[in-house]
Design a protein around this motif. Sequence first.
Motif, PDB file in Angstrom:
ATOM      1  N   ARG A   1       0.807  -1.230   0.000  1.00 12.90           N
ATOM      2  CA  ARG A   1       0.000   0.000   0.000  1.00 12.90           C
ATOM      3  C   ARG A   1       0.834   1.271   0.000  1.00 12.90           C
ATOM      4  NH1 ARG A   1      -3.592  -2.892   3.284  1.00 12.90           N
ATOM      5  NH2 ARG A   1      -2.666  -2.138   5.197  1.00 12.90           N
ATOM      6  N   ASP A   2       1.997   1.242   0.671  1.00 13.35           N
ATOM      7  CA  ASP A   2       2.845   2.437   0.763  1.00 13.35           C
ATOM      8  C   ASP A   2       4.029   2.257  -0.176  1.00 13.35           C
ATOM      9  OD1 ASP A   2       3.762   4.701   3.257  1.00 13.35           O
ATOM     10  OD2 ASP A   2       5.117   4.087   1.655  1.00 13.35           O
ATOM     11  N   GLU A   3       4.071   3.109  -1.188  1.00 15.58           N
ATOM     12  CA  GLU A   3       5.070   2.951  -2.247  1.00 15.58           C
ATOM     13  C   GLU A   3       6.492   3.031  -1.705  1.00 15.58           C
ATOM     14  OE1 GLU A   3       6.028   4.977  -6.551  1.00 15.58           O
ATOM     15  OE2 GLU A   3       4.037   5.311  -5.692  1.00 15.58           O
ATOM     16  N   ARG A   4       6.723   3.954  -0.750  1.00 15.49           N
ATOM     17  CA  ARG A   4       8.093   4.132  -0.227  1.00 15.49           C
ATOM     18  C   ARG A   4       8.540   2.904   0.561  1.00 15.49           C
ATOM     19  NH1 ARG A   4       7.366   9.394   3.141  1.00 15.49           N
ATOM     20  NH2 ARG A   4       5.554   8.153   3.714  1.00 15.49           N
ATOM     21  N   ILE A   5       7.648   2.383   1.404  1.00 13.89           N
ATOM     22  CA  ILE A   5       7.990   1.163   2.148  1.00 13.89           C
ATOM     23  C   ILE A   5       8.132  -0.002   1.168  1.00 13.89           C
ATOM     24  CG2 ILE A   5       7.204  -0.490   3.900  1.00 13.89           C
ATOM     25  CD1 ILE A   5       5.934   1.839   5.374  1.00 13.89           C
ATOM     26  N   GLY A   6       7.247  -0.020   0.183  1.00 12.93           N
ATOM     27  CA  GLY A   6       7.336  -1.059  -0.840  1.00 12.93           C
ATOM     28  C   GLY A   6       8.714  -1.083  -1.501  1.00 12.93           C
ATOM     29  N   GLU A   7       9.252   0.099  -1.793  1.00 14.61           N
ATOM     30  CA  GLU A   7      10.570   0.182  -2.443  1.00 14.61           C
ATOM     31  C   GLU A   7      11.687  -0.315  -1.527  1.00 14.61           C
ATOM     32  OE1 GLU A   7      10.879   4.238  -3.726  1.00 14.61           O
ATOM     33  OE2 GLU A   7       9.414   3.938  -5.328  1.00 14.61           O
ATOM     34  N   LEU A   8      11.608   0.066  -0.243  1.00  9.65           N
ATOM     35  CA  LEU A   8      12.622  -0.379   0.728  1.00  9.65           C
ATOM     36  C   LEU A   8      12.608  -1.899   0.871  1.00  9.65           C
ATOM     37  CD1 LEU A   8      12.092   2.193   3.631  1.00  9.65           C
ATOM     38  CD2 LEU A   8      14.082   2.024   2.128  1.00  9.65           C
ATOM     39  N   VAL A   9      11.399  -2.443   1.005  1.00 11.67           N
ATOM     40  CA  VAL A   9      11.264  -3.887   1.199  1.00 11.67           C
ATOM     41  C   VAL A   9      11.703  -4.632  -0.057  1.00 11.67           C
ATOM     42  CG1 VAL A   9       9.565  -5.732   1.523  1.00 11.67           C
ATOM     43  CG2 VAL A   9       9.490  -3.704   2.977  1.00 11.67           C
ATOM     44  N   ALA A  10      11.338  -4.103  -1.216  1.00 13.21           N
ATOM     45  CA  ALA A  10      11.740  -4.742  -2.470  1.00 13.21           C
ATOM     46  C   ALA A  10      13.261  -4.721  -2.615  1.00 13.21           C
ATOM     47  CB  ALA A  10      11.068  -4.046  -3.652  1.00 13.21           C
TER      48      ALA A  10
END
Lengths: 199, 199
Positions: A116-125
Amino acid sequence: MRKIDPEKHAARRQVILDAAIVCFARKGFHGTSTAEICAEAGMSPGNLFHYFPTKHAIIAAIVEVERQETAEFFRELHEASDLFAALLGFMDVVLRLAADPVFSSLALEIAAEATRDERIGELVAANDADLRTALATVIKAAHERGQIDAAIDPEGGARWIAAIIDGIFGRIAVDPGFKPLEEAPMLHLLLTRFLCPTG
Amino acid sequence: MRKIDPEKHAARRQVILDAAIVCFARKGFHGTSTAEICAEAGMSPGNLFHYFPTKHAIIAAIVEVERQETAEFFRELHEASDLFAALLGFMDVVLRLAADPVFSSLALEIAAEATRDERIGELVAANDADLRTALATVIKAAHERGQIDAAIDPEGGARWIAAIIDGIFGRIAVDPGFKPLEEAPMLHLLLTRFLCPTG
Protein backbone atom coordinates in the motif's frame (compact mmCIF):
# COMPACT_ATOMS: atom_id res chain seq x y z
CA MET A 1 27.32 24.32 20.50
CA ARG A 2 26.52 20.90 21.92
CA LYS A 3 28.53 18.01 20.50
CA ILE A 4 26.82 14.75 19.55
CA ASP A 5 28.27 11.64 21.19
CA PRO A 6 28.00 9.07 18.35
CA GLU A 7 27.71 6.06 20.67
CA LYS A 8 25.04 7.69 22.80
CA HIS A 9 23.21 8.80 19.64
CA ALA A 10 23.25 5.25 18.22
CA ALA A 11 22.08 3.78 21.54
CA ARG A 12 19.16 6.23 21.75
CA ARG A 13 18.22 5.46 18.14
CA GLN A 14 18.19 1.76 18.97
CA VAL A 15 15.94 2.36 22.03
CA ILE A 16 13.44 4.10 19.73
CA LEU A 17 13.60 1.37 17.09
CA ASP A 18 13.06 -1.36 19.71
CA ALA A 19 10.09 0.55 21.16
CA ALA A 20 8.64 1.10 17.68
CA ILE A 21 9.01 -2.59 16.78
CA VAL A 22 7.00 -3.57 19.86
CA CYS A 23 4.28 -1.01 19.04
CA PHE A 24 4.10 -1.87 15.32
CA ALA A 25 3.93 -5.61 16.04
CA ARG A 26 1.11 -4.96 18.51
CA LYS A 27 -1.04 -2.51 16.57
CA GLY A 28 0.35 -2.15 13.07
CA PHE A 29 1.91 0.95 11.51
CA HIS A 30 -1.36 2.82 11.06
CA GLY A 31 -2.63 1.89 14.51
CA THR A 32 0.50 3.17 16.22
CA SER A 33 0.91 6.88 17.04
CA THR A 34 4.31 8.51 17.56
CA ALA A 35 3.00 9.34 21.08
CA GLU A 36 2.75 5.59 21.79
CA ILE A 37 6.30 5.00 20.53
CA CYS A 38 7.49 7.85 22.80
CA ALA A 39 5.70 6.29 25.80
CA GLU A 40 7.16 2.85 25.03
CA ALA A 41 10.66 4.36 24.63
CA GLY A 42 10.29 6.61 27.71
CA MET A 43 11.08 9.68 25.62
CA SER A 44 9.48 13.05 24.88
CA PRO A 45 8.01 13.71 21.40
CA GLY A 46 10.55 16.49 20.85
CA ASN A 47 13.38 14.13 21.65
CA LEU A 48 11.99 11.42 19.34
CA PHE A 49 11.61 13.96 16.54
CA HIS A 50 15.32 14.79 16.92
CA TYR A 51 16.17 11.19 15.91
CA PHE A 52 13.33 10.38 13.51
CA PRO A 53 11.32 13.23 11.95
CA THR A 54 8.47 10.90 10.87
CA LYS A 55 6.99 7.47 11.61
CA HIS A 56 8.03 6.54 8.10
CA ALA A 57 11.68 7.30 8.96
CA ILE A 58 11.41 4.81 11.83
CA ILE A 59 10.04 2.09 9.55
CA ALA A 60 12.78 2.82 7.01
CA ALA A 61 15.41 2.49 9.75
CA ILE A 62 13.97 -0.88 10.90
CA VAL A 63 14.09 -2.22 7.35
CA GLU A 64 17.65 -0.87 6.94
CA VAL A 65 18.85 -2.62 10.14
CA GLU A 66 17.38 -5.88 8.83
CA ARG A 67 19.23 -5.34 5.52
CA GLN A 68 22.56 -4.82 7.30
CA GLU A 69 22.07 -7.88 9.51
CA THR A 70 21.25 -10.09 6.53
CA ALA A 71 24.29 -8.79 4.59
CA GLU A 72 26.54 -9.47 7.59
CA PHE A 73 25.11 -13.00 7.96
CA PHE A 74 25.83 -13.85 4.32
CA ARG A 75 29.37 -12.39 4.47
CA GLU A 76 30.12 -14.88 7.26
CA LEU A 77 28.19 -17.71 5.58
CA HIS A 78 30.65 -17.75 2.66
CA GLU A 79 33.45 -18.83 5.01
CA ALA A 80 31.71 -22.18 5.57
CA SER A 81 33.27 -25.26 3.96
CA ASP A 82 29.82 -26.72 3.13
CA LEU A 83 27.68 -23.97 1.59
CA PHE A 84 24.52 -26.07 1.41
CA ALA A 85 24.81 -26.89 5.12
CA ALA A 86 25.38 -23.17 5.77
CA LEU A 87 22.23 -22.38 3.76
CA LEU A 88 20.25 -24.82 5.92
CA GLY A 89 21.74 -23.00 8.93
CA PHE A 90 20.40 -19.71 7.53
CA MET A 91 16.96 -21.28 7.15
CA ASP A 92 17.13 -22.40 10.78
CA VAL A 93 17.72 -18.75 11.72
CA VAL A 94 14.61 -17.86 9.69
CA LEU A 95 12.62 -20.48 11.64
CA ARG A 96 13.89 -18.98 14.92
CA LEU A 97 12.82 -15.48 13.82
CA ALA A 98 9.42 -16.85 12.76
CA ALA A 99 9.07 -18.39 16.24
CA ASP A 100 9.55 -14.91 17.78
CA PRO A 101 6.03 -13.41 17.96
CA VAL A 102 7.24 -9.79 17.81
CA PHE A 103 9.51 -10.37 14.82
CA SER A 104 6.92 -12.40 12.89
CA SER A 105 4.10 -9.89 13.49
CA LEU A 106 6.39 -7.12 12.30
CA ALA A 107 7.39 -9.09 9.20
CA LEU A 108 3.73 -9.61 8.24
CA GLU A 109 2.95 -5.96 8.95
CA ILE A 110 5.83 -4.82 6.72
CA ALA A 111 4.77 -7.21 3.93
CA ALA A 112 1.20 -5.88 4.04
CA GLU A 113 2.31 -2.26 4.16
CA ALA A 114 4.63 -2.79 1.21
CA THR A 115 1.56 -3.35 -0.99
CA ARG A 116 0.00 0.00 0.00
CA ASP A 117 2.84 2.44 0.76
CA GLU A 118 5.07 2.95 -2.25
CA ARG A 119 8.09 4.13 -0.23
CA ILE A 120 7.99 1.16 2.15
CA GLY A 121 7.34 -1.06 -0.84
CA GLU A 122 10.57 0.18 -2.44
CA LEU A 123 12.62 -0.38 0.73
CA VAL A 124 11.26 -3.89 1.20
CA ALA A 125 11.74 -4.74 -2.47
CA ALA A 126 15.37 -3.52 -2.26
CA ASN A 127 15.96 -5.74 0.81
CA ASP A 128 14.36 -8.66 -0.91
CA ALA A 129 16.50 -8.11 -4.02
CA ASP A 130 19.61 -8.05 -1.80
CA LEU A 131 18.52 -11.30 -0.13
CA ARG A 132 17.95 -12.98 -3.49
CA THR A 133 21.32 -11.78 -4.75
CA ALA A 134 22.98 -13.19 -1.63
CA LEU A 135 21.15 -16.52 -2.04
CA ALA A 136 21.99 -16.70 -5.76
CA THR A 137 25.66 -16.02 -4.96
CA VAL A 138 25.62 -18.91 -2.47
CA ILE A 139 24.03 -21.22 -5.05
CA LYS A 140 26.64 -20.23 -7.68
CA ALA A 141 29.54 -20.78 -5.28
CA ALA A 142 27.99 -24.11 -4.21
CA HIS A 143 27.73 -25.14 -7.87
CA GLU A 144 31.49 -24.69 -8.26
CA ARG A 145 32.09 -26.92 -5.25
CA GLY A 146 29.48 -29.51 -6.27
CA GLN A 147 27.42 -28.79 -3.14
CA ILE A 148 24.18 -27.79 -4.90
CA ASP A 149 22.68 -29.39 -8.04
CA ALA A 150 23.98 -27.56 -11.12
CA ALA A 151 20.49 -27.87 -12.68
CA ILE A 152 19.17 -25.27 -10.20
CA ASP A 153 19.40 -21.86 -11.83
CA PRO A 154 20.87 -19.51 -9.17
CA GLU A 155 18.32 -16.70 -9.64
CA GLY A 156 15.35 -19.07 -9.93
CA GLY A 157 16.49 -21.13 -6.94
CA ALA A 158 17.03 -17.97 -4.89
CA ARG A 159 13.55 -16.76 -5.80
CA TRP A 160 11.92 -19.97 -4.57
CA ILE A 161 13.97 -20.04 -1.37
CA ALA A 162 12.74 -16.46 -0.78
CA ALA A 163 9.18 -17.69 -1.46
CA ILE A 164 9.63 -20.44 1.13
CA ILE A 165 10.83 -17.82 3.64
CA ASP A 166 7.72 -15.74 2.90
CA GLY A 167 5.68 -18.91 3.33
CA ILE A 168 7.14 -19.59 6.77
CA PHE A 169 5.88 -16.19 7.95
CA GLY A 170 2.58 -16.77 6.15
CA ARG A 171 2.09 -19.95 8.20
CA ILE A 172 2.51 -17.93 11.41
CA ALA A 173 -0.43 -15.74 10.42
CA VAL A 174 -2.95 -18.51 9.79
CA ASP A 175 -1.78 -21.86 11.12
CA PRO A 176 -1.54 -22.17 14.93
CA GLY A 177 -0.27 -25.74 14.49
CA PHE A 178 2.82 -24.51 12.63
CA LYS A 179 5.61 -24.56 15.24
CA PRO A 180 8.63 -23.15 13.37
CA LEU A 181 11.26 -24.79 15.56
CA GLU A 182 9.66 -28.24 15.10
CA GLU A 183 9.52 -27.81 11.32
CA ALA A 184 13.30 -27.84 10.76
CA PRO A 185 13.46 -31.54 9.71
CA MET A 186 10.72 -31.17 7.07
CA LEU A 187 12.24 -27.91 5.78
CA HIS A 188 15.68 -29.56 5.55
CA LEU A 189 14.13 -32.49 3.65
CA LEU A 190 12.34 -30.13 1.24
CA LEU A 191 15.47 -28.06 0.54
CA THR A 192 17.78 -31.08 0.32
CA ARG A 193 15.52 -32.78 -2.22
CA PHE A 194 15.03 -29.53 -4.17
CA LEU A 195 18.65 -28.40 -4.23
CA CYS A 196 20.71 -31.61 -3.82
CA PRO A 197 18.48 -34.49 -4.97
CA THR A 198 21.42 -36.86 -5.44
CA GLY A 199 23.46 -35.58 -2.46
CA MET B 1 -45.39 -8.61 2.15
CA ARG B 2 -42.69 -8.56 -0.52
CA LYS B 3 -41.25 -11.95 -1.45
CA ILE B 4 -37.49 -12.42 -1.92
CA ASP B 5 -36.43 -13.86 -5.27
CA PRO B 6 -33.50 -16.14 -4.25
CA GLU B 7 -31.70 -15.86 -7.61
CA LYS B 8 -31.97 -12.07 -7.67
CA HIS B 9 -30.86 -11.95 -4.03
CA ALA B 10 -27.77 -14.08 -4.77
CA ALA B 11 -26.91 -12.01 -7.85
CA ARG B 12 -27.13 -8.75 -5.87
CA ARG B 13 -24.97 -10.22 -3.11
CA GLN B 14 -22.36 -11.17 -5.71
CA VAL B 15 -22.39 -7.64 -7.18
CA ILE B 16 -21.62 -6.28 -3.70
CA LEU B 17 -18.85 -8.84 -3.08
CA ASP B 18 -17.22 -8.09 -6.44
CA ALA B 19 -17.35 -4.34 -5.73
CA ALA B 20 -15.94 -4.86 -2.23
CA ILE B 21 -13.08 -7.03 -3.56
CA VAL B 22 -12.07 -4.25 -5.96
CA CYS B 23 -12.19 -1.65 -3.15
CA PHE B 24 -10.34 -3.80 -0.60
CA ALA B 25 -7.62 -4.73 -3.08
CA ARG B 26 -7.19 -1.02 -3.88
CA LYS B 27 -7.24 0.54 -0.42
CA GLY B 28 -7.35 -2.26 2.15
CA PHE B 29 -10.16 -3.08 4.58
CA HIS B 30 -9.54 -0.12 6.87
CA GLY B 31 -9.07 2.32 4.02
CA THR B 32 -12.37 1.33 2.39
CA SER B 33 -15.67 2.85 3.57
CA THR B 34 -19.04 1.19 3.01
CA ALA B 35 -19.92 4.35 1.02
CA GLU B 36 -17.12 3.50 -1.44
CA ILE B 37 -18.38 -0.08 -1.77
CA CYS B 38 -21.89 1.30 -2.47
CA ALA B 39 -20.51 3.63 -5.14
CA GLU B 40 -18.53 0.81 -6.77
CA ALA B 41 -21.60 -1.48 -6.67
CA GLY B 42 -23.97 1.27 -7.84
CA MET B 43 -26.19 0.74 -4.80
CA SER B 44 -27.61 2.86 -1.96
CA PRO B 45 -26.25 2.39 1.60
CA GLY B 46 -29.71 1.24 2.76
CA ASN B 47 -29.78 -1.40 0.04
CA LEU B 48 -26.24 -2.59 0.88
CA PHE B 49 -27.15 -2.83 4.56
CA HIS B 50 -30.02 -5.12 3.61
CA TYR B 51 -27.50 -7.66 2.26
CA PHE B 52 -24.56 -7.08 4.60
CA PRO B 53 -25.10 -5.30 7.93
CA THR B 54 -21.36 -4.58 8.39
CA LYS B 55 -18.11 -4.38 6.45
CA HIS B 56 -16.99 -7.38 8.46
CA ALA B 57 -19.92 -9.40 7.11
CA ILE B 58 -18.70 -8.64 3.58
CA ILE B 59 -15.18 -9.83 4.37
CA ALA B 60 -16.59 -12.98 6.00
CA ALA B 61 -18.65 -13.66 2.86
CA ILE B 62 -15.59 -13.23 0.60
CA VAL B 63 -13.61 -15.70 2.70
CA GLU B 64 -16.58 -18.12 2.70
CA VAL B 65 -16.87 -18.02 -1.11
CA GLU B 66 -13.16 -18.82 -1.35
CA ARG B 67 -13.67 -21.77 1.04
CA GLN B 68 -16.52 -23.18 -1.07
CA GLU B 69 -14.56 -22.80 -4.31
CA THR B 70 -11.53 -24.60 -2.85
CA ALA B 71 -13.72 -27.42 -1.51
CA GLU B 72 -15.39 -27.82 -4.90
CA PHE B 73 -11.98 -27.88 -6.65
CA PHE B 74 -10.69 -30.66 -4.40
CA ARG B 75 -13.88 -32.74 -4.78
CA GLU B 76 -13.24 -32.77 -8.52
CA LEU B 77 -9.50 -33.28 -8.10
CA HIS B 78 -10.03 -36.69 -6.51
CA GLU B 79 -11.51 -38.00 -9.76
CA ALA B 80 -8.12 -37.65 -11.48
CA SER B 81 -6.22 -40.83 -12.25
CA ASP B 82 -2.87 -39.22 -11.37
CA LEU B 83 -3.27 -37.37 -8.07
CA PHE B 84 0.21 -35.85 -8.12
CA ALA B 85 -0.40 -34.41 -11.61
CA ALA B 86 -3.75 -33.10 -10.33
CA LEU B 87 -1.95 -31.48 -7.39
CA LEU B 88 0.43 -29.76 -9.83
CA GLY B 89 -2.70 -28.60 -11.70
CA PHE B 90 -4.01 -27.08 -8.47
CA MET B 91 -0.70 -25.25 -7.99
CA ASP B 92 -1.01 -23.90 -11.56
CA VAL B 93 -4.41 -22.47 -10.55
CA VAL B 94 -2.68 -20.83 -7.55
CA LEU B 95 -0.10 -19.29 -9.92
CA ARG B 96 -2.92 -17.95 -12.11
CA LEU B 97 -4.65 -16.40 -9.07
CA ALA B 98 -1.33 -14.88 -7.97
CA ALA B 99 -0.96 -13.38 -11.46
CA ASP B 100 -4.33 -11.61 -10.99
CA PRO B 101 -3.48 -8.25 -9.32
CA VAL B 102 -6.90 -7.89 -7.65
CA PHE B 103 -6.90 -11.41 -6.22
CA SER B 104 -3.30 -11.22 -5.00
CA SER B 105 -3.75 -7.81 -3.34
CA LEU B 106 -6.84 -9.13 -1.60
CA ALA B 107 -5.03 -12.27 -0.45
CA LEU B 108 -2.22 -10.18 1.09
CA GLU B 109 -4.75 -7.83 2.68
CA ILE B 110 -6.64 -10.76 4.24
CA ALA B 111 -3.40 -12.34 5.52
CA ALA B 112 -2.37 -9.06 7.14
CA GLU B 113 -5.80 -8.46 8.65
CA ALA B 114 -5.89 -11.99 10.06
CA THR B 115 -3.06 -11.02 12.40
CA ARG B 116 -4.99 -8.05 13.83
CA ASP B 117 -8.72 -8.85 13.67
CA GLU B 118 -9.54 -11.94 15.71
CA ARG B 119 -12.77 -12.72 13.82
CA ILE B 120 -11.12 -12.52 10.40
CA GLY B 121 -8.20 -14.45 11.82
CA GLU B 122 -10.57 -17.28 12.80
CA LEU B 123 -12.25 -17.38 9.37
CA VAL B 124 -8.92 -17.43 7.55
CA ALA B 125 -7.48 -20.05 9.90
CA ALA B 126 -10.57 -22.23 9.31
CA ASN B 127 -10.13 -21.92 5.53
CA ASP B 128 -6.46 -22.71 5.83
CA ALA B 129 -7.23 -25.76 7.99
CA ASP B 130 -9.72 -26.95 5.33
CA LEU B 131 -7.10 -26.47 2.61
CA ARG B 132 -4.51 -28.44 4.58
CA THR B 133 -7.02 -31.22 5.25
CA ALA B 134 -7.81 -31.38 1.52
CA LEU B 135 -4.10 -31.46 0.63
CA ALA B 136 -3.37 -34.13 3.27
CA THR B 137 -6.25 -36.22 1.92
CA VAL B 138 -4.77 -36.00 -1.58
CA ILE B 139 -1.33 -37.02 -0.27
CA LYS B 140 -2.83 -40.02 1.60
CA ALA B 141 -4.79 -41.17 -1.45
CA ALA B 142 -1.68 -40.68 -3.61
CA HIS B 143 0.33 -42.80 -1.14
CA GLU B 144 -2.07 -45.67 -1.68
CA ARG B 145 -1.61 -45.41 -5.43
CA GLY B 146 2.17 -44.95 -5.22
CA GLN B 147 1.91 -41.46 -6.75
CA ILE B 148 3.54 -39.55 -3.87
CA ASP B 149 6.55 -40.67 -1.79
CA ALA B 150 5.29 -42.58 1.28
CA ALA B 151 8.00 -40.88 3.37
CA ILE B 152 6.08 -37.58 3.13
CA ASP B 153 3.81 -37.32 6.17
CA PRO B 154 0.40 -36.12 4.84
CA GLU B 155 -0.12 -33.37 7.44
CA GLY B 156 3.49 -32.19 7.29
CA GLY B 157 3.54 -32.26 3.48
CA ALA B 158 0.22 -30.38 3.34
CA ARG B 159 1.59 -27.75 5.72
CA TRP B 160 4.63 -27.07 3.51
CA ILE B 161 2.55 -26.98 0.32
CA ALA B 162 0.38 -24.38 2.09
CA ALA B 163 3.56 -22.49 3.02
CA ILE B 164 4.65 -22.52 -0.63
CA ILE B 165 1.24 -21.11 -1.61
CA ASP B 166 1.67 -18.34 0.99
CA GLY B 167 5.15 -17.78 -0.42
CA ILE B 168 3.82 -17.33 -3.96
CA PHE B 169 1.62 -14.47 -2.75
CA GLY B 170 4.50 -13.13 -0.66
CA ARG B 171 6.60 -12.88 -3.84
CA ILE B 172 3.90 -10.75 -5.46
CA ALA B 173 4.21 -8.19 -2.66
CA VAL B 174 7.97 -7.67 -2.89
CA ASP B 175 9.46 -9.13 -6.06
CA PRO B 176 8.44 -7.42 -9.33
CA GLY B 177 10.54 -9.98 -11.22
CA PHE B 178 8.36 -12.85 -9.99
CA LYS B 179 6.03 -13.62 -12.89
CA PRO B 180 3.73 -16.35 -11.55
CA LEU B 181 2.82 -17.82 -14.93
CA GLU B 182 6.50 -18.16 -15.90
CA GLU B 183 7.37 -19.88 -12.62
CA ALA B 184 5.36 -23.06 -13.27
CA PRO B 185 8.38 -25.16 -14.43
CA MET B 186 10.46 -24.31 -11.33
CA LEU B 187 7.47 -24.91 -9.01
CA HIS B 188 6.79 -28.26 -10.69
CA LEU B 189 10.48 -29.21 -10.27
CA LEU B 190 10.42 -28.20 -6.59
CA LEU B 191 7.23 -30.17 -5.85
CA THR B 192 8.24 -33.20 -7.92
CA ARG B 193 11.59 -33.45 -6.14
CA PHE B 194 9.96 -32.87 -2.73
CA LEU B 195 7.02 -35.23 -3.14
CA CYS B 196 8.14 -37.81 -5.74
CA PRO B 197 11.96 -37.81 -5.69
CA THR B 198 12.17 -41.18 -7.45
CA GLY B 199 9.13 -40.63 -9.72
